[in-house]
Design a protein around this motif. Structure first.
Motif, PDB file in Angstrom:
ATOM      1  N   LEU A  93       0.837  -1.200   0.000  1.00  0.00           N
ATOM      2  CA  LEU A  93       0.000   0.000   0.000  1.00  0.00           C
ATOM      3  C   LEU A  93       0.869   1.247   0.000  1.00  0.00           C
ATOM      4  N   PRO A  94       0.409   2.344  -0.591  1.00  0.00           N
ATOM      5  CA  PRO A  94       1.191   3.587  -0.583  1.00  0.00           C
ATOM      6  C   PRO A  94       1.208   4.186   0.812  1.00  0.00           C
ATOM      7  N   PRO A  95       2.311   4.821   1.221  1.00  0.00           N
ATOM      8  CA  PRO A  95       2.369   5.439   2.544  1.00  0.00           C
ATOM      9  C   PRO A  95       1.445   6.635   2.645  1.00  0.00           C
ATOM     10  N   ILE A  96       0.989   6.893   3.860  1.00  0.00           N
ATOM     11  CA  ILE A  96       0.150   8.055   4.118  1.00  0.00           C
ATOM     12  C   ILE A  96       1.023   9.301   4.055  1.00  0.00           C
ATOM     13  N   GLU A  97       0.560  10.286   3.308  1.00  0.00           N
ATOM     14  CA  GLU A  97       1.340  11.515   3.168  1.00  0.00           C
ATOM     15  C   GLU A  97       1.053  12.453   4.329  1.00  0.00           C
ATOM     16  N   ASP A  98       2.142  13.056   4.864  1.00  0.00           N
ATOM     17  CA  ASP A  98       1.988  14.089   5.879  1.00  0.00           C
ATOM     18  C   ASP A  98       1.780  15.415   5.174  1.00  0.00           C
ATOM     19  N   GLY A  99       0.679  16.061   5.453  1.00  0.00           N
ATOM     20  CA  GLY A  99       0.382  17.319   4.765  1.00  0.00           C
ATOM     21  C   GLY A  99       1.151  18.503   5.305  1.00  0.00           C
ATOM     22  N   ALA A 100       1.577  18.454   6.558  1.00  0.00           N
ATOM     23  CA  ALA A 100       2.246  19.602   7.148  1.00  0.00           C
ATOM     24  C   ALA A 100       3.688  19.685   6.717  1.00  0.00           C
ATOM     25  N   PRO A 101       4.221  20.881   6.454  1.00  0.00           N
ATOM     26  CA  PRO A 101       5.628  21.026   6.120  1.00  0.00           C
ATOM     27  C   PRO A 101       6.503  20.701   7.315  1.00  0.00           C
ATOM     28  N   LEU A 102       7.714  20.280   7.028  1.00  0.00           N
ATOM     29  CA  LEU A 102       8.636  19.889   8.083  1.00  0.00           C
ATOM     30  C   LEU A 102       9.363  21.099   8.633  1.00  0.00           C
ATOM     31  N   PRO A 103       9.310  21.346   9.931  1.00  0.00           N
ATOM     32  CA  PRO A 103      10.051  22.469  10.502  1.00  0.00           C
ATOM     33  C   PRO A 103      11.541  22.169  10.527  1.00  0.00           C
ATOM     34  N   THR A 104      12.350  23.221  10.578  1.00  0.00           N
ATOM     35  CA  THR A 104      13.788  23.025  10.624  1.00  0.00           C
ATOM     36  C   THR A 104      14.305  22.959  12.038  1.00  0.00           C
ATOM     37  N   ARG A 105      13.472  23.240  13.032  1.00  0.00           N
ATOM     38  CA  ARG A 105      13.896  23.147  14.417  1.00  0.00           C
ATOM     39  C   ARG A 105      12.883  22.322  15.196  1.00  0.00           C
ATOM     40  N   VAL A 106      13.361  21.560  16.142  1.00  0.00           N
ATOM     41  CA  VAL A 106      12.476  20.736  16.958  1.00  0.00           C
ATOM     42  C   VAL A 106      12.296  21.434  18.299  1.00  0.00           C
ATOM     43  N   ASP A 107      11.557  22.514  18.289  1.00  0.00           N
ATOM     44  CA  ASP A 107      11.372  23.274  19.513  1.00  0.00           C
ATOM     45  C   ASP A 107      10.104  24.098  19.393  1.00  0.00           C
ATOM     46  N   ASP A 108       9.096  23.755  20.159  1.00  0.00           N
ATOM     47  CA  ASP A 108       7.858  24.501  20.098  1.00  0.00           C
ATOM     48  C   ASP A 108       7.729  25.486  21.259  1.00  0.00           C
ATOM     49  N   GLY A 109       8.808  25.613  22.030  1.00  0.00           N
ATOM     50  CA  GLY A 109       8.811  26.569  23.126  1.00  0.00           C
ATOM     51  C   GLY A 109       8.052  26.114  24.343  1.00  0.00           C
ATOM     52  N   THR A 110       7.516  24.872  24.324  1.00  0.00           N
ATOM     53  CA  THR A 110       6.768  24.370  25.468  1.00  0.00           C
ATOM     54  C   THR A 110       7.651  23.471  26.300  1.00  0.00           C
ATOM     55  N   LEU A 126      15.837  18.692  24.775  1.00  0.00           N
ATOM     56  CA  LEU A 126      16.248  17.472  24.088  1.00  0.00           C
ATOM     57  C   LEU A 126      15.056  16.880  23.351  1.00  0.00           C
ATOM     58  N   PRO A 127      15.121  16.749  22.036  1.00  0.00           N
ATOM     59  CA  PRO A 127      13.983  16.194  21.289  1.00  0.00           C
ATOM     60  C   PRO A 127      13.836  14.698  21.531  1.00  0.00           C
ATOM     61  N   PRO A 128      12.635  14.155  21.361  1.00  0.00           N
ATOM     62  CA  PRO A 128      12.418  12.723  21.601  1.00  0.00           C
ATOM     63  C   PRO A 128      13.085  11.873  20.544  1.00  0.00           C
ATOM     64  N   LEU A 129      13.343  10.637  20.881  1.00  0.00           N
ATOM     65  CA  LEU A 129      13.955   9.680  19.959  1.00  0.00           C
ATOM     66  C   LEU A 129      13.100   8.416  19.952  1.00  0.00           C
ATOM     67  N   ARG A 130      12.388   8.217  18.857  1.00  0.00           N
ATOM     68  CA  ARG A 130      11.448   7.094  18.731  1.00  0.00           C
ATOM     69  C   ARG A 130      12.138   5.748  18.951  1.00  0.00           C
ATOM     70  N   ALA A 131      13.313   5.584  18.368  1.00  0.00           N
ATOM     71  CA  ALA A 131      14.012   4.298  18.469  1.00  0.00           C
ATOM     72  C   ALA A 131      14.353   3.955  19.915  1.00  0.00           C
ATOM     73  N   LEU A 132      14.712   4.955  20.710  1.00  0.00           N
ATOM     74  CA  LEU A 132      15.059   4.695  22.104  1.00  0.00           C
ATOM     75  C   LEU A 132      13.825   4.309  22.908  1.00  0.00           C
ATOM     76  N   SER A 133      12.710   4.997  22.681  1.00  0.00           N
ATOM     77  CA  SER A 133      11.474   4.636  23.373  1.00  0.00           C
ATOM     78  C   SER A 133      11.068   3.208  23.042  1.00  0.00           C
ATOM     79  N   THR A 134      11.201   2.840  21.763  1.00  0.00           N
ATOM     80  CA  THR A 134      10.850   1.484  21.336  1.00  0.00           C
ATOM     81  C   THR A 134      11.762   0.457  21.989  1.00  0.00           C
ATOM     82  N   TYR A 135      13.056   0.734  21.992  1.00  0.00           N
ATOM     83  CA  TYR A 135      14.025  -0.184  22.593  1.00  0.00           C
ATOM     84  C   TYR A 135      13.761  -0.381  24.084  1.00  0.00           C
TER      85      TYR A 135
END
Length: 510
Positions: A93-110, A126-135
């Motif tokens: 199956l084709p992957p689901i497309e993300d409609g939102a543009p990708l930001p250049t910084r991982v910081d929402d100020g929260t 420190l931004p999250p790391l999916r692979a570490l959470s999974t591991y």
């Protein structure tokens, strides 16, 4: 009758010699096939499963692990193939497309928490790391499932903790728990590398306050086991020692190495500690004391816990080295930050810059290659011993955990490919130079895994209490396979449901 069952139960979990490294790797590979692969294929290809309900997540993320260590334990490859075939169909199956543009910084100020471990980390730092959470969720689920499953006949004896020498699934679990805690212990050092040079007494006192609750848990467990005459295996840690005591001492030992960490690679420090441990075992007589000394006083009564402590600390430091590689934006971040501390002209490196996943993967591959090579070389002369926590065991744990984290990173790069984004180079004081860096488009780990990470130590405690209650209520050793699977399935469901219920709340900080 009770004494007869207690004696039989202790014999049931004693005297095991383990399995093979290849067999253990095959069983754990089910986690790679089931955890991120099938789940990621489903959520990235089928829109209705983009936000999966609890029951579906439990089926995909927990049940395969339970099957891999019970009914499929002798043929784990077959279970992996079944899940990979289902994944291959979904990939058509084709992957689901993300409609939102990708930001250049991982910081929402929260200051929303991101669950890379048992410590509170904020996206502003420190931004999250999916692979570490999974591991980490994989490691925790394998651990809590196996501590109860080992009491049933459906769990092969080859996967139970080895008496003296050998490799097994449960031998892997306890060391992986320490390795995982070592990874998240890198967080405060990454956020403030100057912490390494702070006064020793100040750091030791703060660490004592943090680990006091875990030490108290060790005391409570001791009183509970002795008070209920619960069957125990004293050759694991000793008469009075237990895993919580070891866990509470490792952060204290880390404080003593901060000066060394400032002047040498963390992985090399961990390796040297492992070499010292092996020398003490082989040439200073600790190995002979462990196997032959009578339990004539409180020290010798807990000889396993005391002698293995330095080995577990080596594993902790090995995990710390991996944490300094995978958590910051680039693998060299920690080393460069320490060097720049002595340069008055330097500026602070940016923790929230986009991660360079290819460089992180390349460095993880290098370490995994070295650890597996050293493990193969050392094992020519020495057998693996979890009881001693000798050098082969340390290298096996380091190689295994590094390899599986690498596997999770590669799968995330496949299912959630990175894009290239132009960002300012944080090392340029003028801020004029631009560099190309990789930004992950991957979402956070599945909600169930995030929930397990948020309260992993609490879940581990509940699992220990539940295991004790089940064993006091049911003669697990004589239960049929069907009854065992029913109990284990209900046990796994309740633990995961508890994690899910408190997924938005951290119950205990350590």
């Amino acid at each position: 009758m009770h004494d007869d069952y207690k004696t039989s139960k202790e014999a049931f979990v004693s005297g095991t010699t383990g399995s093979t490294v290849l067999h253990i790797n095959a069983i754990c590979s089910v986690a790679l096939a089931g955890f991120p692969t099938l789940h990621s294929a489903l959520t990235s290809r089928v829109a209705v499963f983009r936000s999966t309900p609890f029951f579906v997540e439990w089926i995909l993320l927990s049940v395969p692990l339970l099957l891999s260590m019970t009914v499929y334990a002798e043929a784990p490859g077959a279970l992996s193939v079944l899940m990979l075939v289902a994944t291959a169909v979904l990939l058509l199956l084709p992957p689901i497309e993300d409609g939102a543009p990708l930001p250049t910084r991982v910081d929402d100020g929260t200051a929303s928490a991101c669950d890379v471990g048992d410590r509170s980390v904020f996206q502003a730092s420190l931004p999250p790391l999916r692979a570490l959470s999974t591991y980490r969720a994989h490691m925790m689920l394998m651990t809590v499932l196996s501590i109860l499953a080992v009491d049933f006949q459906v769990f092969p004896r080859a996967l139970a903790k080895c008496e003296t020498y050998g490799v097994s699934l449960m031998d892997l679990g306890v060391g992986s728990f320490v390795f995982s805690q070592g990874i998240v212990s890198a967080i405060p050092l990454l956020k403030d590398p100057s912490h390494l040079r702070k006064p020793f007494g100040y750091k030791l006192l703060n660490t004592l306050k943090k680990v006091a609750s875990v030490a108290i848990l060790g005391l409570i467990r001791l009183l509970a086991v002795k008070g209920t005459d619960y069957p125990e295996h004293v050759t694991e840690y000793g008469v009075h020692w237990n895993f919580f005591v070891t866990l509470s001492l490792l952060p204290l030992l880390e404080v003593f190495t901060h000066r060394a960490i400032s002047h040498m690679p963390v992985a090399l420090l961990g390796l040297w500690i492992g070499v010292v441990q092996q020398c003490l075992l082989s040439f200073a007589g600790l190995g002979d004391i462990l196997f032959n000394a009578p339990r004539s006083n409180v020290i010798f009564a807990n000889k396993e816990g005391l002698i293995s402590l330095l080995g577990y600390f080596s594993i902790h430091v090995m995990g710390l080295s991996v944490g300094t590689i995978i958590l910051p934006p680039r693998p060299s971040f920690f080393r460069k930050h320490i060097v720049l501390q002595g340069d008055s002209r330097s500026v602070s490196l940016d923790l929230v810059a986009p991660r360079q996943f290819r460089k992180i993967v390349a460095e993880l591959f290098s370490y995994a290659f070295v650890w597996w090579g050293l493990f193969a070389f050392v094992r020519l002369k020495l057998d693996v011993s979890r009881r001693m926590v000798n050098l082969p065991y340390i290298l096996w744990l380091s190689a295994f955990n590094t390899s599986f984290i690498l596997g999770y990173c590669l799968l995330d790069m496949f299912f959630f490919p990175a894009r290239i984004s132009r960002v300012k180079d944080s090392s340029d004081p003028a801020g004029k130079r631009l560099v190309l860096e990789e930004c992950s488009t991957g979402s956070r780990a599945p909600l169930l895994l995030e929930a397990i990470n948020k309260n992993s130590l609490v879940i581990f405690l509940i699992a220990n209490v539940a295991t004790g209650l089940i064993n006091l209520s049911v003669k697990t050793m004589y239960a049929s396979d069907g009854k065992a699977l029913l109990i284990l399935g209900g046990y796994a469901y309740c633990l995961c449901a508890f994690a899910w219920l408190f997924r938005n709340r951290r119950l205990w900080r350590f």
